[in-house]
Write an enzyme that holds these catalytic residues in place. Structure first.
Site, PDB file in Angstrom:
ATOM      1  N   LYS A  93       0.370  -1.235   0.163  1.00  0.00           N
ATOM      2  CA  LYS A  93       0.053   0.070  -0.217  1.00  0.00           C
ATOM      3  C   LYS A  93       0.384   1.616   0.133  1.00  0.00           C
ATOM      4  CE  LYS A  93      -2.399   2.980   2.496  1.00  0.00           C
ATOM      5  NZ  LYS A  93      -2.020   4.428   2.680  1.00  0.00           N
ATOM      6  N   GLU A 135       9.653   0.855  10.838  1.00  0.00           N
ATOM      7  CA  GLU A 135      10.687   1.670  10.851  1.00  0.00           C
ATOM      8  C   GLU A 135       9.948   3.185  10.631  1.00  0.00           C
ATOM      9  OE1 GLU A 135      12.584   4.234   9.240  1.00  0.00           O
ATOM     10  OE2 GLU A 135      13.128   3.177   7.320  1.00  0.00           O
TER      11      GLU A 135
END
Length: 491
Positions: free
Chosen positions: A180, A254
């Protein structure tokens, strides 16, 4: 909203082919250098998310049992496709988020090709288990197995890189993947998906675009999604954690950073200054990198010297140039979105009220291009540097995500470590010194997932890339995309 003369519509890739989305609504993609609409991307719904998960789930059994050599061959095919279409992909990335063409072409595309090739090499070795001695009457070993369907959530600042690092290693390990991309810079990812459609069996790789509320939550909370990898903000990470709280699943996060770039008086100041100007904070994508060295800690004896060197370097029009992002002479592009532009601008306004001193820069928007009406509507911020005596200012503690840095003086090595670690983040740090002993001491003491000495932002497929503290955990690597199973056979 004003538009360019030609606007292209992009589509999702689900089950191996481009598919119309359920809502039939599109989202505008804005060229941040002009503020004009140049493309439209799908405003997908939960129905589209479910279709993507179903396609990935159906494809998993066949992809999991494919020989590693077959998976490797398909990954190498993907690398060849990216190489052959590099010019187009680089231009789309530049139009989508303003990252200048000289870097997307000559820096990003070769990195993507190598990344997919490295993942191909890992496919044949990364899934190997090991034998484990447990006694004379038993045979014990481990198996490495893929998780299943992986959802990769990519940000707007580096769409193609984060698409690739999430998809390539997950696919190498035998998972199927749904990417996505951020709806604010999705065209390059959707085009890459189209190019890669024939490289993999239907459903192995799917790419779907939409907003977080519309499809993000549906994807990460879907019971058939086995693992989620996010590169993004802490706020998005919190939303994912909440969405998966009812049925916890492994996450790779992250997140942001407020990285320290530490310059000692014995450093090569020319190299340190050049790195800050090109690789650390005043980058081709306007400092919109998670590892950006936005806190420049400089030993007091050379503080004024470093500030003067940076000022001269960034004001040299032969070396630094804002302008048309598709012009290879341009060295730094605009902020990627209007919302991010407003955020960066607010920090520039805030810094003097906190006591910071403006050393150079500070201008933005149309005032940078008084004679260029085609660029006056873009989201431009010039390289900006402040000086501060305290690390407690908001501009020293909060991630700005733009070409804005703060220089802070220090006297001793111990003080440098204390200042560098005085943050909720822990993604990266840079150290500039000619003392080998100090280099080793600093790498051990700095609370960061990545430490670079006499260089900055150097990454490689054989090195893990992740953070500590509020910068997240886990890495996009083949080891993270497979799990270990213990097996014991009594003889």
């Amino acid at each position: 909203m004003a538009v360019t003369t030609e606007v292209k519509d992009y589509q999702n890739l689900i089950g191996g082919c481009l598919q119309p989305h359920a809502s039939d609504e599109f989202l505008d993609s804005i060229d941040p250098s002009t503020g004009l609409v140049w493309a439209r991307v799908p405003k997908s719904t939960e129905e589209d998310a479910n279709k993507a998960v179903d396609a990935a789930k159906r494809a998993f059994a066949g992809w999991k049992t494919a020989l590693p050599a077959e998976r490797a061959a398909r990954l190498r095919q993907a690398a060849s496709i990216i190489s052959a279409n590099g010019a187009e992909l680089a231009a789309l990335e530049t139009k989508g988020n303003g990252w200048v063409i000289r870097e997307t072409t000559y820096g990003m595309i070769p990195v993507l090709v190598k990344l997919w090739e490295d993942a191909a090499s890992e496919a044949t070795v990364g899934g190997r288990g090991q034998t484990v001695p447990t006694g004379p009457s038993s045979f014990s070993y481990t198996l490495r197995e893929p998780y299943g369907v992986i959802a990769g959530i990519a940000p707007w600042n580096a769409p193609l890189f984060t698409f690739s690092i999430k998809a390539a290693y997950a696919l190498a390990a035998g998972n199927t993947v749904i990417i996505k991309p951020s709806e604010m810079a999705a065209a390059s990812s959707l085009r890459l998906a189209e190019l890669l459609a024939d490289a993999f069996p239907p459903g192995v790789l799917n790419v779907i675009c939409g907003t977080g509320p519309d499809i993000g939550t549906a994807l990460v909370s879907h019971p058939d999604v086995a693992k989620v990898s996010l590169t993004g903000s802490g706020g998005t990470a919190s939303a994912i954690a909440q969405a998966t709280a009812g049925k916890p699943k492994p996450l790779i996060l992250e997140l942001g950073g407020k990285s320290a770039n530490i310059v000692f008086e014995d450093a090569d100041l020319d190299r340190a200054t050049e790195s800050m100007a090109t690789a650390s904070i005043f980058t081709g994508n306007a400092g919109q990198i998670c590892v950006g060295g936005s806190r420049i800690l400089v030993q007091r004896k050379v503080f004024d010297d470093v500030a003067d060197r940076l000022r001269k370097r960034m004001q040299d029009l032969a070396l630094h140039r804002l302008g048309h992002t598709l012009d290879p002479r341009t060295t730094m592009g605009p902020i990627a979105t209007k919302a991010q532009f407003d955020k960066v601008r607010s920090y520039i306004d805030l810094a003097p009220t906190e006591g910071a001193t403006l050393l150079f820069g500070g201008r933005s928007g149309a005032e940078l291009f008084p004679g260029s009406p085609d660029l006056s509507g873009g989201y431009w911020v010039e390289p900006t540097l402040f000086a501060a005596d305290s690390n407690r200012l908001r501009v020293c503690q909060e991630e700005i995500f733009g070409p804005v840095a703060v220089m802070i003086p220090f006297d001793t090595e111990e003080e440098a470590v204390r200042l560098a670690n005085d943050t909720e983040f822990g993604l990266a740090a840079g150290v500039w010194t000619s003392c080998l002993s100090r280099a080793h001491r600093m790498t051990a003491l700095l609370e960061a997932g990545n430490v670079w000495v006499n260089t900055y932002a150097r990454v490689g497929s054989d090195l893990p890339f992740g953070g500590v503290k509020n910068s997240g955990f886990g890495t996009d690597s083949i080891g993270e995309y497979s799990r270990e199973k213990s097996c014991v056979i009594e003889l």
